[in-house]
Scaffold this active site. Structure first.
Site, PDB file in Angstrom:
ATOM      1  N   HIS A 137      -7.377  -4.331  10.385  1.00  0.00           N
ATOM      2  CA  HIS A 137      -7.072  -4.223   8.948  1.00  0.00           C
ATOM      3  C   HIS A 137      -5.793  -4.968   8.602  1.00  0.00           C
ATOM      4  O   HIS A 137      -4.895  -5.110   9.439  1.00  0.00           O
ATOM      5  CB  HIS A 137      -7.026  -2.761   8.473  1.00  0.00           C
ATOM      6  CG  HIS A 137      -5.872  -1.940   8.969  1.00  0.00           C
ATOM      7  ND1 HIS A 137      -6.018  -0.745   9.634  1.00  0.00           N
ATOM      8  CD2 HIS A 137      -4.523  -2.127   8.875  1.00  0.00           C
ATOM      9  CE1 HIS A 137      -4.842  -0.233   9.920  1.00  0.00           C
ATOM     10  NE2 HIS A 137      -3.900  -1.060   9.470  1.00  0.00           N
ATOM     11  N   ASP A 157      -7.570  -2.103  14.391  1.00  0.00           N
ATOM     12  CA  ASP A 157      -8.977  -2.357  14.031  1.00  0.00           C
ATOM     13  C   ASP A 157      -9.129  -3.610  13.161  1.00  0.00           C
ATOM     14  O   ASP A 157     -10.185  -3.853  12.596  1.00  0.00           O
ATOM     15  CB  ASP A 157      -9.591  -1.132  13.331  1.00  0.00           C
ATOM     16  CG  ASP A 157      -8.938  -0.814  11.980  1.00  0.00           C
ATOM     17  OD1 ASP A 157      -7.982  -1.526  11.573  1.00  0.00           O
ATOM     18  OD2 ASP A 157      -9.381   0.146  11.315  1.00  0.00           O
ATOM     19  N   ASP A 175       0.824  -1.209   0.000  1.00  0.00           N
ATOM     20  CA  ASP A 175       0.000   0.000   0.000  1.00  0.00           C
ATOM     21  C   ASP A 175       0.858   1.259   0.000  1.00  0.00           C
ATOM     22  O   ASP A 175       2.076   1.200   0.181  1.00  0.00           O
ATOM     23  CB  ASP A 175      -0.960   0.002   1.208  1.00  0.00           C
ATOM     24  CG  ASP A 175      -0.307  -0.527   2.491  1.00  0.00           C
ATOM     25  OD1 ASP A 175       0.933  -0.490   2.583  1.00  0.00           O
ATOM     26  OD2 ASP A 175      -1.032  -0.981   3.379  1.00  0.00           O
ATOM     27  N   GLU A 177      -9.739  -1.839   5.455  1.00  0.00           N
ATOM     28  CA  GLU A 177     -10.373  -1.476   6.721  1.00  0.00           C
ATOM     29  C   GLU A 177     -11.628  -2.320   6.953  1.00  0.00           C
ATOM     30  O   GLU A 177     -12.147  -2.950   6.014  1.00  0.00           O
ATOM     31  CB  GLU A 177     -10.743   0.014   6.683  1.00  0.00           C
ATOM     32  CG  GLU A 177      -9.540   0.965   6.627  1.00  0.00           C
ATOM     33  CD  GLU A 177      -8.853   1.152   7.989  1.00  0.00           C
ATOM     34  OE1 GLU A 177      -8.879   0.225   8.832  1.00  0.00           O
ATOM     35  OE2 GLU A 177      -8.262   2.232   8.197  1.00  0.00           O
TER      36      GLU A 177
END
Ligand code: F6R
Length: 258
Positions: free
Chosen positions: A154, A152, A84, A159
């Protein structure tokens, strides 16, 4: 000092198990993950590596650099694909993932610049940049993918809520991710880019082998949900329960809720 332990843990879905290595501290986590990396590049000189950024793989990259300098392990024929990149940061920005990878790893090993692939965060046409990166990924099969996990749940920047069949796409980062990553931007959330280009969950699931590194208590809940939770898009990493060859490397703190 506590010892390293290995476990094959049954997941919430009884059809699957996950392989877990728990090491006493961050350095031992990196050493355990490095053994897998070294095996991969020793057995296959032209291995295709999938690479992550962030704190989690830093120890692994330091060991790869040390090993290259001390033992000459070569990356000349290795090809790399990063997961990413932030949208809007030029390559030479101190916090771009392009800069991170060169500072933490690429400058120390003999990988060829033309064999390095990192999504472009500054493309004029962002959708086209996603499409182009996906087309490149579609032509290869990653031998070893390095992953971290967000607090979280991811993986890459997929996400919560991202469909499991997602390919390379643009993403609006969740507030929790912006908060977590502010530590790289003078602890100022307003400086953290709000968008990123990320490889999708389907891209990750295509990799032959995956090593996921997580350390620290702030990862414990996400690690629990990844391993023990139902496979659900509310914890994107839970899809790894269905991957045939994923090994999760944890320190005691990250493993504390298992
Ligand atoms: C980075 C990436 C992210 C990170 C995750 C954990 O390329 O793909 O999924 O792995 O945000 O980041 P750290 O390791 O900094 O806690």
């Amino acid at each position: 000092m506590s010892r390293m332990w290995y476990a094959v843990v049954s997941t919430a879905d009884w059809r699957y198990v996950m392989k877990i290595v728990v090491a006493p501290d961050v350095q031992h986590v990196a050493e355990a993950a490095f053994k897998v990396m070294k095996n991969t590049v020793s057995e296959k000189k032209d291995a295709v590596l999938g690479l992550a950024t962030g704190s989690s793989p830093e120890g692994l990259y330091a060991l790869m650099a040390k090993d290259h300098s001390e033992n000459g392990t070569s990356y000349q024929d290795v090809v790399t694909y990063n997961l990413d990149e932030y949208v809007g940061l030029p390559q030479n920005h101190p916090q771009s993932y392009y800069t991170f990878m060169h500072e933490k790893l690429f400058q120390y090993i003999d990988v060829k610049e033309e064999n390095i692939h990192i999504p472009c965060g500054c493309a004029q046409d962002e959708e086209k940049a996603c499409h182009d990166y996906e087309n490149m990924l579609a032509k290869v099969r990653i031998d070893l993918q390095v992953l971290g996990i967000g607090s979280d749940g991811h993986i890459a920047f997929n996400e919560p809520g991202t469909p499991f069949d997602s390919l390379v796409h643009l993403v609006h980062l969740k507030q929790q991710t912006i908060h977590d990553n502010a530590r790289f931007f003078d602890h100022d959330e307003s400086k953290v880019p709000t968008m990123a280009i990320t490889t999708g969950l389907a891209d990750i699931m295509r990799c032959r082998k995956i090593i996921l590194i997580a350390t620290g208590a702030n990862k414990a809940q996400a690690v629990h949900d990844m391993v023990k939770g139902l496979v659900s898009t509310s914890c994107p990493a839970s899809i790894l329960q269905r991957h045939p060859d994923t090994v999760v490397f944890l320190d005691e703190a990250a493993a504390s809720k298992l």
